[in-house]
Design a protein around this motif. Structure first.
Motif, short mmCIF file in Angstrom:
data_model
loop_
_atom_site.label_atom_id
_atom_site.label_comp_id
_atom_site.label_asym_id
_atom_site.label_seq_id
_atom_site.Cartn_x
_atom_site.Cartn_y
_atom_site.Cartn_z
N ARG A 196 0.84 -1.20 0.00
CA ARG A 196 0.00 0.00 0.00
C ARG A 196 0.87 1.25 0.00
O ARG A 196 1.92 1.31 0.63
N PHE A 197 0.39 2.25 -0.73
CA PHE A 197 1.02 3.57 -0.74
C PHE A 197 -0.09 4.61 -0.66
O PHE A 197 -1.28 4.26 -0.61
N ASP A 198 0.26 5.88 -0.64
CA ASP A 198 -0.73 6.93 -0.39
C ASP A 198 -1.87 6.91 -1.40
O ASP A 198 -3.03 7.15 -1.06
N GLU A 199 -1.57 6.62 -2.66
CA GLU A 199 -2.58 6.71 -3.72
C GLU A 199 -3.29 5.39 -3.98
O GLU A 199 -4.22 5.36 -4.80
N GLY A 200 -2.88 4.31 -3.35
CA GLY A 200 -3.55 3.04 -3.64
C GLY A 200 -2.75 1.85 -3.15
O GLY A 200 -2.06 1.90 -2.14
N PHE A 201 -2.81 0.75 -3.90
CA PHE A 201 -2.12 -0.48 -3.51
C PHE A 201 -2.00 -1.38 -4.73
O PHE A 201 -2.62 -1.17 -5.76
N TRP A 202 -1.15 -2.40 -4.60
CA TRP A 202 -1.14 -3.47 -5.59
C TRP A 202 -0.79 -4.78 -4.89
O TRP A 202 -0.37 -4.80 -3.73
N ASN A 203 -0.98 -5.89 -5.59
CA ASN A 203 -0.73 -7.22 -5.03
C ASN A 203 0.51 -7.84 -5.66
O ASN A 203 0.74 -7.72 -6.86
N GLU A 204 1.28 -8.51 -4.82
CA GLU A 204 2.37 -9.36 -5.29
C GLU A 204 2.04 -10.79 -4.89
O GLU A 204 1.96 -11.12 -3.70
N TRP A 205 1.79 -11.64 -5.90
CA TRP A 205 1.44 -13.03 -5.66
C TRP A 205 2.70 -13.90 -5.73
O TRP A 205 3.45 -13.84 -6.71
N TYR A 206 2.92 -14.68 -4.69
CA TYR A 206 4.07 -15.56 -4.64
C TYR A 206 3.71 -16.87 -5.36
O TYR A 206 2.71 -17.51 -5.03
N VAL A 207 4.52 -17.25 -6.36
CA VAL A 207 4.21 -18.44 -7.16
C VAL A 207 5.32 -19.47 -7.02
O VAL A 207 6.50 -19.14 -6.86
N TRP A 208 4.93 -20.73 -7.10
CA TRP A 208 5.85 -21.86 -6.95
C TRP A 208 5.77 -22.72 -8.21
O TRP A 208 4.71 -23.19 -8.60
N PHE A 209 6.94 -22.89 -8.87
CA PHE A 209 7.01 -23.63 -10.13
C PHE A 209 7.21 -25.12 -9.88
O PHE A 209 7.74 -25.54 -8.84
N GLU A 210 6.81 -25.91 -10.87
CA GLU A 210 6.89 -27.36 -10.76
C GLU A 210 8.33 -27.86 -10.68
O GLU A 210 8.58 -28.98 -10.23
N ASP A 211 9.31 -27.03 -11.10
CA ASP A 211 10.71 -27.45 -11.04
C ASP A 211 11.37 -27.07 -9.72
O ASP A 211 12.59 -27.20 -9.57
N GLY A 212 10.57 -26.59 -8.74
CA GLY A 212 11.13 -26.26 -7.43
C GLY A 212 11.68 -24.86 -7.31
O GLY A 212 12.36 -24.54 -6.32
N THR A 213 11.40 -23.99 -8.27
CA THR A 213 11.82 -22.60 -8.20
C THR A 213 10.60 -21.73 -7.91
O THR A 213 9.45 -22.19 -7.97
N ASP A 214 10.86 -20.46 -7.61
CA ASP A 214 9.75 -19.58 -7.28
C ASP A 214 9.80 -18.29 -8.09
O ASP A 214 10.74 -18.07 -8.87
N GLY A 215 8.79 -17.44 -7.91
CA GLY A 215 8.72 -16.17 -8.62
C GLY A 215 7.61 -15.32 -8.05
O GLY A 215 6.94 -15.70 -7.08
N TRP A 216 7.41 -14.15 -8.66
CA TRP A 216 6.38 -13.20 -8.21
C TRP A 216 5.52 -12.77 -9.38
O TRP A 216 6.03 -12.43 -10.45
N LEU A 217 4.21 -12.79 -9.18
CA LEU A 217 3.26 -12.33 -10.18
C LEU A 217 2.67 -11.00 -9.69
O LEU A 217 1.86 -10.97 -8.77
N SER A 218 3.12 -9.92 -10.30
CA SER A 218 2.66 -8.59 -9.92
C SER A 218 1.29 -8.32 -10.52
O SER A 218 1.04 -8.63 -11.69
N ASP A 219 0.40 -7.72 -9.74
CA ASP A 219 -0.99 -7.51 -10.11
C ASP A 219 -1.36 -6.09 -9.71
O ASP A 219 -1.66 -5.81 -8.55
#
Length: 489
Positions: free
Chosen positions: A77-100
């Motif tokens: 969250r920031f003064d003008e709004g917000f956004w989501n960061e979704w934590y994702v888990w890949f089938e090969d055992g690595t991870d990442g972030w899906l920004s929304d």
């Protein structure tokens, strides 16, 4: 996958990702910290403010031919709004972030670098700045310091009390680069691409009906709110934004909490007439969009003032589109997922088309009404640069903390009437080919200055006749073109 019982309430909590160090219990909201072979409770996280996103925990998708699961979320969250960061888990055992963020998505993964020397400091980055990485030119798009507004599921770190995210996002065509300064002056690098939700398994996303069924917390249903300031009715999309603006008294009403609260009062009522009304529904390309917000904007240029109205439309799965009404006609506008590349100082290239620069101006919000996906208020200003290729237009929008691009195309009155099911809209004016008023005449002025400069010798020697003939051949076509496109000053 590891499953444990919550030490607070006993409900089962799953750790899908081996990289997760914390998870939020879905039953009691306790934050659980995974420490070696034990799990302990370290406190409670605030509920995530549910929003318009079709994403949810358990959603699945594919990126670069690898399947992933959405296992966690943190809301920033920031003064003008917000956004989501979704934590994702890949089938090969690595991870990442899906920004929304406001219907725009990007998937990034952490990139290890030998050294961060030469990287700018967070305080030195501004929207529009350039950064070169491995020979690729990136442009700073968003620079913000944010607070954690809530968490769900699993996360690879613990956002403790007072934790602040300091992130700078950069764009290059469809490439997306994030410099994360949250843990110190040296940034962590995350790189990826703009992401299309068509790569998500549709059955794992939230449907329109699911959004509407939970309208108290989720977004998407038209409701009525009594203004706490004047008692007048406010029509808005439930929880669609952190604020709405009363059309009766122009008071700004905070809707981010359980009750509406007046946080700012306008000095006087500003009434505006609009062609489209809040709550109107348009069926565009077979998809129903609801008109949730509108704002009257103006260019405060004293030599060439102008004003227009921007309408914000929303569909839970397709996101946001804009309709812009000017005294010259209508345009349909959508934020660009893929950014253009600069061809030279006066042109950009986007989707194989070359767009020539038209003009720079300022957009100032005069009156905002309805609901938005960020905090908008009267007086907000944005620096605009327009580029054009035929009837198509690209717009560069620069604010204090954000840079964005949008693409516009003219809308025929017949299409407008068909979308909204209103035959009267077919009588609206069509957008002409040229663009802003005086466009050809303005270029004629530049050419005149150049011609006079190159003919200084003829002027001092008294040979005016050839110059006058040249000016006539320059100005007559320019004036005729402006008249034919309805832009003559």
């Amino acid at each position: 996958m590891q499953q444990v019982l919550c030490p607070q309430c006993g409900a089962p909590v799953k750790f899908t990702s081996t990289a997760s160090v914390m998870a939020v219990c879905g039953a009691c909201r306790s934050t659980l910290l995974k420490d070696a072979d034990s799990v302990r409770r370290i406190g409670e996280m605030a509920d995530v403010l549910e929003d318009y996103s079709p994403l949810c925990l358990g959603a699945t998708g594919q990126y670069e031919s690898k399947r992933f699961d959405v296992v966690g979320r943190i809301q920033l969250r920031f003064d003008e709004g917000f956004w989501n960061e979704w934590y994702v888990w890949f089938e090969d055992g690595t991870d990442g972030w899906l920004s929304d963020a406001s219907g725009q998505y990007a998937l990034t993964r952490r990139r290890k670098v030998k050294s961060t020397q030469g990287m700018p400091a967070f305080a030195d980055i501004a929207p529009g700045d350039e950064l070169k990485l491995d020979g690729q030119r990136f442009i700073a798009a968003d620079v913000r310091a944010c607070q954690a507004g809530g968490a769900q599921g699993e996360l690879p770190f613990v956002p403790g009390d007072g934790w602040q995210a300091k992130v700078a996002d950069f764009r290059s065509l469809d490439a997306f680069l994030t410099l994360d300064f949250s843990d110190g002056p040296e940034p962590e690098l995350y790189i990826g691409k703009a992401f299309d939700l068509s790569a998500m398994q549709a059955g794992s996303l939230r449907t329109n009906e699911q959004v509407e069924e939970t309208a108290g917390r989720f977004r998407g249903q038209i409701k009525a709110l009594d203004c706490p300031n004047c008692g007048g009715p406010i029509s808005f999309v439930a929880a669609m934004a952190t604020q709405v603006i009363c059309p009766s008294c122009a008071a700004t009403v905070d809707c981010s909490g359980p009750t509406a609260e007046v946080i700012e009062k306008a000095r006087k009522v500003q009434a505006i007439r609009t062609t489209l009304a809040l709550g109107a529904v348009a069926k565009i390309d077979g998809v129903s969009f609801t008109l949730i917000g509108l704002m009257k904007c103006a260019d405060p240029d004293p030599e060439e003032p102008s004003d227009w109205i921007e309408y914000l439309l929303f569909n839970p799965l397709k996101g946001f589109i804009w309709l812009v009404e000017t005294d010259e006609g209508w345009e349909r506008v959508q934020v660009c997922d893929t950014w253009p590349s600069y061809n030279n100082a006066t042109s950009v290239r986007w989707r194989s088309k070359l767009y020539q620069k038209l003009y720079d101006y300022t957009s100032r919000v005069e009156v905002p009404l309805g609901a938005f996906n960020w905090r908008v208020k009267a007086g907000d200003t944005t620096k605009i640069t327009d580029y054009k290729a035929g009837t198509l237009k690209l717009t560069r929008e620069l604010g204090d903390a954000e840079l964005g691009w949008s693409a516009a195309a003219p809308v025929a009155p017949a299409h407008l009437a068909e979308w909204f099911g209103n035959a009267e809209l077919a009588k609206q004016k069509s957008l002409p080919m040229g663009g802003k008023r005086g466009g050809y005449g303005k270029w004629a002025w530049f050419a005149t200055i150049g011609m006079l400069f190159l003919n200084m010798g003829n002027i001092f020697s008294g040979r005016f006749f050839p110059i006058l003939i040249g000016l006539a051949f320059l100005w007559l076509p320019a004036k005729l073109a402006d008249k034919l496109s309805g832009k003559d000053e």
